[in-house]
Design a protein around this motif. Structure first.
Motif, short mmCIF file in Angstrom:
data_model
loop_
_atom_site.label_atom_id
_atom_site.label_comp_id
_atom_site.label_asym_id
_atom_site.label_seq_id
_atom_site.Cartn_x
_atom_site.Cartn_y
_atom_site.Cartn_z
N THR A 139 -2.85 -29.43 14.49
CA THR A 139 -3.47 -29.18 13.02
C THR A 139 -4.98 -28.42 13.34
O THR A 139 -5.66 -28.26 12.57
N ILE A 140 -5.34 -28.30 14.83
CA ILE A 140 -6.44 -27.68 14.88
C ILE A 140 -6.36 -26.30 14.96
O ILE A 140 -5.37 -25.69 15.16
N PRO A 141 -7.54 -25.48 14.73
CA PRO A 141 -7.50 -23.85 14.92
C PRO A 141 -7.08 -23.74 16.43
O PRO A 141 -7.41 -24.26 17.39
N VAL A 142 -6.06 -22.58 16.71
CA VAL A 142 -5.70 -22.04 17.77
C VAL A 142 -6.05 -20.54 17.98
O VAL A 142 -5.80 -19.58 17.03
N LEU A 143 -6.99 -20.26 18.82
CA LEU A 143 -7.34 -18.86 18.93
C LEU A 143 -6.47 -18.25 20.00
O LEU A 143 -6.67 -18.57 21.10
N VAL A 144 -5.92 -17.18 19.56
CA VAL A 144 -4.69 -16.47 20.37
C VAL A 144 -5.62 -15.12 20.85
O VAL A 144 -5.92 -14.35 20.04
N GLN A 187 6.98 -18.11 24.91
CA GLN A 187 7.63 -18.95 23.76
C GLN A 187 6.61 -19.98 23.62
O GLN A 187 7.03 -20.92 23.38
N THR A 188 5.34 -20.07 23.94
CA THR A 188 4.50 -21.29 23.99
C THR A 188 3.86 -21.17 22.69
O THR A 188 3.48 -22.37 22.18
N VAL A 189 3.02 -20.11 22.19
CA VAL A 189 2.25 -20.11 21.27
C VAL A 189 2.78 -20.73 19.75
O VAL A 189 2.49 -21.44 19.05
N ALA A 190 3.94 -20.14 19.48
CA ALA A 190 4.66 -20.61 18.21
C ALA A 190 4.92 -21.89 18.15
O ALA A 190 4.53 -22.60 17.29
N PRO A 191 5.58 -22.63 19.11
CA PRO A 191 5.84 -24.05 19.01
C PRO A 191 4.48 -24.78 18.96
O PRO A 191 4.33 -25.92 18.18
N LEU A 192 3.63 -24.20 19.57
CA LEU A 192 2.23 -24.78 19.74
C LEU A 192 1.47 -25.03 18.35
O LEU A 192 0.90 -26.03 17.97
N LEU A 193 1.41 -23.96 17.74
CA LEU A 193 0.92 -23.79 16.32
C LEU A 193 1.62 -24.94 15.46
O LEU A 193 0.94 -25.37 14.61
N HIS A 194 2.91 -25.08 15.72
CA HIS A 194 3.53 -26.00 14.72
C HIS A 194 3.31 -27.59 14.94
O HIS A 194 3.30 -28.56 14.41
N ARG A 195 2.75 -27.91 16.26
CA ARG A 195 2.50 -29.27 16.97
C ARG A 195 1.01 -29.58 16.53
O ARG A 195 0.63 -30.66 16.46
N GLY A 255 5.53 -30.50 33.07
CA GLY A 255 6.78 -30.29 32.07
C GLY A 255 6.73 -29.10 31.19
O GLY A 255 6.35 -27.97 31.71
N GLU A 256 7.09 -29.18 30.03
CA GLU A 256 7.22 -28.58 28.84
C GLU A 256 6.07 -27.88 28.47
O GLU A 256 5.04 -28.69 27.86
N PRO A 257 5.44 -26.74 28.50
CA PRO A 257 4.18 -26.15 28.06
C PRO A 257 3.66 -26.38 26.89
O PRO A 257 2.73 -27.07 26.79
N ALA A 258 4.69 -26.19 25.90
CA ALA A 258 4.15 -26.43 24.57
C ALA A 258 3.95 -27.96 24.06
O ALA A 258 2.88 -28.07 23.57
N VAL A 259 4.50 -28.77 24.72
CA VAL A 259 4.79 -30.16 24.56
C VAL A 259 3.28 -30.81 25.05
O VAL A 259 2.75 -31.39 24.59
#
Length: 649
Positions: free
Chosen positions: A630-635, A620-628, A585-589
């Motif tokens: 609480t762990i570190p996200v390495l881009v 448009q995946t990284v920004a919504p993912l960062l909001h969802r 489904g939706e990547p960020a979710v």
């Protein structure tokens, strides 16, 4: 405002750390000896001669205590200057540049240059008068010779700082020997001289004696010496450890104690000689002192010649240190490096112009009364000391502040008792100089009134200048305190103790389209470094995945399941613990859901760098993912990323 310390050039770079420090205690003492002797010549220059002769001839031995007090202040202030240079590796000018706004730094530099020119003016006058007394050289020719001695320093500086120090010490020795002989010939009253060490002013002449006392203080504590001394101590190659710095501070203090006490005895000798020979006949100029020596002292030829030789040596030795001080302040304040001969000509030209003007107007070529020329030169000498009085607080206040700052000095910061002494010294110098300048302005105004001119012009012109300088000094003293309070309100750049980080489950968000090298490389390196479980995850998109979820069985879903199995199998073959998961489904979710379900400690995702409209649809995946999460996200970058080459490959 503040500058990067590591980017600052070293003070007197051509001779920085050029003197090795041996291990033998006696040879180590000799290696550290020298900087204070170079500085000490500023405490016995022709400006000091004028005030000492005036004090001795007018008030006898009564003002000897002023010299003693000035010497104690000098030992304290020069000791602080050496500590600043040794501990921070910065001279006073560099420390000011790193601590004040640019406008304040420029103002301090300008005032210091004026003070150095005023000091050099006194040296020029001493050299010119010394040549006239010894060889009968006319004043204008004396100025030409004074201009030519510029090249003396250049020849010495090319051979290292030790030769300059040896020449300076030799000149100081000439001055000392000259006055020892003259005092022996003059036969002073030593019991009366000892009484002069008790602080008193002349009864019935408190105002005039106070005026002379303040002039003696202003001529003794020289501002450029503080800048120079903090630079010269860095010419020693001592270890830049706490122990090495402590050793250097101890030996430099001993060097200062010996050299400055020597300067005190020479100044005291001038005053004692004047009191024993001239008192109560006031000496109005150096030529008169030379003439009176020849008339009143036993062995008149020897005494008068030695007086002239000492005066000439005083001017030349002070010239050497004045040039180095000019180099220090120009490089330290504005980072402008000039060739030594250009710097020397710049300073000497500023000093020659007023002397040439005075001699020319007074007919120094022989067309006028020599007494008139001598009187004008003495007035110019007094003016140079008044200029130094203006500048002195602007060197003392920053010095005391810097050496009291634990953030700058660490464990070498001044202790409470030393702070009290230093600030008391600064307050005395500032207060006495304020009184001195007020009395000097009144004296100039009265002289103009006597000559029929308008004396009020002195107050109208110099008064506002004095007020501006007072406000500027207040700013110089206030700014570091304001800056310190402002910085205290900020949170620290880093915590006192950083927590340890250990990853157990590391996720890698993959596209499964052959563009995952960068993501896998980063995730793989971190997993191996931490001994972590690697969790590749991918989100299946498309209508079937959105409607049926895990039950989707279209071509895209079947292909993604197969590719994920291949990736996991490959990772396990490399020795890693790996498990792959798919979302639908939706990547960020879905990425956020999988990260939470698998209890990931870190998620590695790609920044694909799509262009224009494609980026709107796919990036448009990284920004919504960062909001969802609480762990570190390495881009990490995608297709354009290339791994760094290993050293030795």
């Amino acid at each position: 405002m503040a500058t990067d310390v590591s980017a600052s050039p070293r003070s007197l770079d051509e001779i920085h750390a050029s003197v090795p420090i041996p291990r033998s205690r006696w040879r180590r003492f000799l290696a550290f000896s020298g900087p204070a002797f170079m500085v000490s010549v500023g405490y016995m220059d022709p400006g000091n001669w004028g005030t000492d002769l005036q004090a001795g001839s007018k008030f006898g031995y009564r003002l000897l205590w002023v010299l003693l007090m000035s010497n104690l202040m000098a030992v304290l202030l020069q000791g602080l200057a050496t500590r600043l240079g040794v501990v921070t590796g910065r001279d006073l000018a560099q420390a000011c540049r790193e601590s004040y706004p640019r406008g304040t730094v420029f103002g301090l530099w300008l005032l210091t240059e004026i003070a150095i020119a005023a000091t050099d003016l006194a040296e020029v006058i001493g050299t010119v008068i010394g040549l006239k007394l010894l060889f009968g050289v006319p004043y204008l020719w004396g100025l030409a010779i004074a201009a030519a001695d510029t090249f003396l320093l250049l020849a010495l500086q090319r051979r290292g700082v030790r030769l300059i120090e040896i020449v300076t010490i030799a000149l100081v020795g000439v001055i000392a020997v000259s006055f020892v002989v003259e005092i022996v010939l003059a036969r002073p009253d030593w019991s009366a001289a000892a009484g002069g060490l008790i602080p008193t002013l002349a009864p019935g002449a408190i105002g005039p004696s106070l005026y002379v006392a303040i002039g003696m203080l202003g001529a003794t504590v020289m501002p450029h010496n503080l800048y120079l001394h903090s630079a010269l101590v860095q010419t020693r190659a001592f270890p830049r450890t706490d122990e090495g710095k402590r050793l250097a501070c101890r030996y430099n203090f001993l060097d200062s104690l010996i050299a400055l006490n020597g300067a005190f005895f020479i100044n005291a000798a001038i005053l004692v000689l004047a009191a024993a020979t001239f008192y109560p006949e006031e000496v109005e100029d150096l030529t008169q002192a030379h003439r009176l020596l020849a008339a009143q002292v036993i062995g008149p030829v020897v005494a008068s010649v030695l007086f002239a030789v000492a005066l000439l040596a005083s001017g030349q030795s002070s010239t050497l240190t004045g040039t180095l001080a000019g180099q220090v302040v120009m490089e330290g304040f504005i980072r402008l490096r000039l060739k030594p001969w250009v710097r020397r000509l710049f300073t000497r030209s500023l000093a020659l112009l007023p002397a040439l003007l005075v001699i020319g107007l007074a007919g120094g070529d022989g067309s006028a009364d020599p007494k008139e020329v001598d009187h004008r030169l003495l007035s110019l000498l007094v003016l140079s000391q008044a200029v130094l009085s203006f500048q002195l607080p602007f060197a003392i206040v920053p010095l005391v502040q810097f050496t009291s700052d634990p953030a700058r000095m660490g464990t070498f910061a001044s202790r409470r008792w030393l702070k009290i002494l230093a600030w008391s010294c600064a307050a005395i110098v500032i207060g006495l100089n304020v009184v001195f300048m007020a009395m000097q302005m009144m004296d100039w105004a009265e002289n103009l009134d006597k000559e029929g001119s308008q004396g009020w012009l002195i107050h109208a012109t110099l008064g506002p200048v004095a007020l501006m300088l007072a406000f500027f000094l207040g700013w110089v003293g206030f700014y570091p305190l304001w800056r310190q309070r402002h910085q205290k309100g900020r949170p620290p750049a880093t915590p006192a103790a950083l927590p340890e980080v250990s990853y157990r489950h590391i996720g890698a968000a993959l596209e499964l389209e052959g563009a995952d090298d960068a993501i896998l490389a980063q995730a793989l390196a971190l997993a191996r470094a931490h001994g972590a479980r690697l969790v590749p995850i991918h989100v299946v998109e498309g209508p079937a995945a959105a409607i049926h979820g895990p039950q989707a069985d279209d071509e895209e879903a079947r292909s993604d399941r197969q590719r994920m199995a291949e990736v996991v199998d490959h990772l396990r073959q490399t020795g890693l613990e790996a498990d792959g998961y798919l979302g639908y489904g939706e990547p960020a979710v879905e990425l956020a859901r999988l990260a939470i379900e698998q209890k990931l400690d870190l998620l590695v995702v790609g920044a694909h760098g799509h262009q224009f409209l494609a980026d709107l649809a796919l990036g448009q995946t990284v920004a919504p993912l960062l909001h969802r999460l609480t762990i570190p996200v390495l881009v990490v970058p995608g297709k354009k990323w290339t791994p760094p080459e290993r050293k030795g490959d």
